[in-house]
Design a protein around this motif. Structure first.
Motif, short mmCIF file in Angstrom:
data_model
loop_
_atom_site.label_atom_id
_atom_site.label_comp_id
_atom_site.label_asym_id
_atom_site.label_seq_id
_atom_site.Cartn_x
_atom_site.Cartn_y
_atom_site.Cartn_z
N ALA A 1 8.73 15.26 7.89
CA ALA A 1 8.95 13.86 7.39
C ALA A 1 8.48 13.81 5.82
O ALA A 1 7.54 14.41 5.42
N GLY A 2 9.27 12.78 5.16
CA GLY A 2 8.69 12.37 3.83
C GLY A 2 7.59 11.41 4.10
O GLY A 2 7.18 11.54 5.33
N ARG A 3 7.32 10.66 2.80
CA ARG A 3 6.37 9.58 2.97
C ARG A 3 6.95 8.48 2.62
O ARG A 3 7.39 8.20 1.47
N PHE A 4 6.53 7.43 3.48
CA PHE A 4 7.23 6.10 3.29
C PHE A 4 6.98 5.52 1.84
O PHE A 4 5.74 5.64 1.30
N GLY A 5 7.61 5.00 1.08
CA GLY A 5 7.32 4.53 -0.52
C GLY A 5 7.11 5.43 -1.18
O GLY A 5 7.14 4.92 -2.42
N ALA A 6 7.17 6.87 -1.07
CA ALA A 6 7.04 7.48 -2.22
C ALA A 6 8.25 7.98 -2.82
O ALA A 6 9.59 7.74 -2.33
N ASP A 7 8.14 8.33 -3.95
CA ASP A 7 9.48 8.79 -4.93
C ASP A 7 9.57 10.09 -4.61
O ASP A 7 8.78 10.95 -4.91
N MET A 8 10.65 10.44 -3.84
CA MET A 8 11.07 11.60 -3.09
C MET A 8 12.36 12.45 -3.68
O MET A 8 13.04 11.63 -4.08
N GLN A 9 12.27 13.34 -3.89
CA GLN A 9 13.40 14.35 -4.22
C GLN A 9 13.99 14.91 -2.70
O GLN A 9 13.24 15.77 -2.15
N VAL A 10 15.11 14.80 -2.32
CA VAL A 10 15.58 15.35 -0.99
C VAL A 10 16.52 16.25 -1.58
O VAL A 10 17.51 16.21 -2.23
N GLN A 11 16.58 17.67 -1.06
CA GLN A 11 17.54 18.79 -1.26
C GLN A 11 17.91 19.10 0.09
O GLN A 11 17.19 19.20 1.14
N LEU A 12 19.28 19.19 -0.02
CA LEU A 12 19.97 19.68 1.36
C LEU A 12 21.13 20.31 1.03
O LEU A 12 21.84 20.29 0.25
N VAL A 13 21.45 21.10 2.26
CA VAL A 13 22.75 21.89 2.39
C VAL A 13 23.54 21.41 3.60
O VAL A 13 23.00 21.70 4.49
N ASN A 14 24.49 20.49 3.15
CA ASN A 14 25.18 19.70 4.28
C ASN A 14 26.13 20.73 5.01
O ASN A 14 26.75 21.52 4.34
N ASP A 15 25.84 20.87 6.34
CA ASP A 15 26.70 21.86 7.08
C ASP A 15 28.04 21.14 7.46
O ASP A 15 27.89 20.24 8.31
N GLY A 16 29.07 21.50 7.30
CA GLY A 16 30.47 21.09 7.67
C GLY A 16 31.37 20.80 6.53
O GLY A 16 32.42 21.28 6.57
N PRO A 17 31.22 19.50 5.96
CA PRO A 17 30.10 18.62 5.75
C PRO A 17 30.13 17.66 6.96
O PRO A 17 31.30 17.41 7.47
N VAL A 18 29.19 17.49 7.70
CA VAL A 18 29.16 16.27 8.62
C VAL A 18 28.11 15.29 8.62
O VAL A 18 26.80 15.66 8.25
N THR A 19 28.60 13.94 8.26
CA THR A 19 27.50 12.93 7.73
C THR A 19 27.97 11.73 8.89
O THR A 19 29.23 11.64 8.92
N VAL A 20 27.04 11.09 9.48
CA VAL A 20 27.33 10.10 10.36
C VAL A 20 26.26 9.05 10.39
O VAL A 20 25.27 9.23 10.29
N PRO A 21 26.89 7.63 9.99
CA PRO A 21 26.18 6.47 9.96
C PRO A 21 25.83 6.14 11.46
O PRO A 21 26.83 6.17 12.30
N LEU A 22 24.65 5.66 11.94
CA LEU A 22 24.23 5.03 13.18
C LEU A 22 23.36 3.85 12.75
O LEU A 22 22.80 3.57 11.82
N SER A 23 23.71 2.92 13.68
CA SER A 23 22.83 1.78 13.62
C SER A 23 22.48 1.06 15.41
O SER A 23 23.54 1.53 16.06
N VAL A 24 21.50 0.39 15.57
CA VAL A 24 21.43 -0.21 16.74
C VAL A 24 20.91 -1.57 16.35
O VAL A 24 20.16 -1.77 15.51
N ALA A 25 21.63 -2.53 16.98
CA ALA A 25 21.24 -4.03 16.72
C ALA A 25 20.02 -4.14 17.91
O ALA A 25 20.10 -3.44 18.85
N PRO A 26 19.41 -5.40 17.44
CA PRO A 26 18.34 -5.51 18.49
C PRO A 26 18.74 -6.13 19.96
O PRO A 26 20.00 -6.16 20.02
N ALA A 27 18.18 -5.57 20.94
CA ALA A 27 18.58 -5.78 22.31
C ALA A 27 18.71 -7.23 22.73
O ALA A 27 17.82 -8.13 21.98
N PRO A 28 19.79 -7.74 23.28
CA PRO A 28 20.12 -9.18 23.79
C PRO A 28 18.85 -9.50 24.69
O PRO A 28 18.33 -8.69 25.32
N PRO A 29 18.41 -10.82 24.47
CA PRO A 29 17.38 -11.32 25.23
C PRO A 29 17.68 -11.37 26.79
O PRO A 29 18.70 -11.60 26.97
N GLY A 30 16.38 -11.07 27.40
CA GLY A 30 16.46 -10.88 28.77
C GLY A 30 17.47 -10.44 29.56
O GLY A 30 17.90 -10.34 30.50
#
Length: 151
Positions: free
Chosen positions: A122-151
């Protein structure tokens, strides 16, 4: 919660020239907590990430998960995924969780990932980070989850 996944051959995150997280093949997970998110959304998002079939099988079809291939996870906080660009040319970030909530949710997500998966960096929350990567494919996928419906 929002995540942007990149299938990588390798990835690392550096802070002030020091490598703080590094994986070989696996998933780079850019993670953003939004206002109103809870640990339950993080749990659901993590479950989806661990089972998402984005790695090739013998027939070269995306049929295997990061768990199936024994890949690593590199989890990096990135509040800018909550950017609102609907007006003007400067993004707004009002949808992002407040820093204290974002840190708590990020830390809980990383801790849970470490329980469920053998290779987690993991990185560090709130830090100024430099991320290096070699994307394989390339494959990039956005994901999200909404709050669960009540009850």
């Amino acid at each position: 919660m929002i995540a942007l996944l990149q299938r990588v051959a390798e990835a690392r995150v550096r802070i002030a020239g020091e490598t703080v997280g590094e994986i070989g093949a696996g998933l780079l997970v850019l993670l953003c907590a939004e206002r109103g998110d809870t640990e339950a959304e993080g749990e659901r998002l993590l479950a989806k990430i661990l089972k998402l079939r984005v790695f090739p099988d013998q027939a070269r079809k995306m049929n295997r998960s990061v768990q199936d291939v024994g890949g690593g996870l590199l989890i990096v906080s990135q509040f800018t995924l909550a950017a609102d660009t609907s007006s003007g040319t400067r993004p707004g970030f009002s949808r992002a969780a407040a820093p204290e909530d974002g840190r708590r949710l990020y830390d809980a997500f990383v801790a849970r990932a470490r329980v469920l998966h053998p290779v987690v960096q993991a990185g560090r929350f709130g830090a100024d980070m430099q991320v290096q990567l070699v994307n394989d494919g390339p494959v990039t996928v956005p994901l999200s989850v909404a709050p669960a419906p009540p009850g």
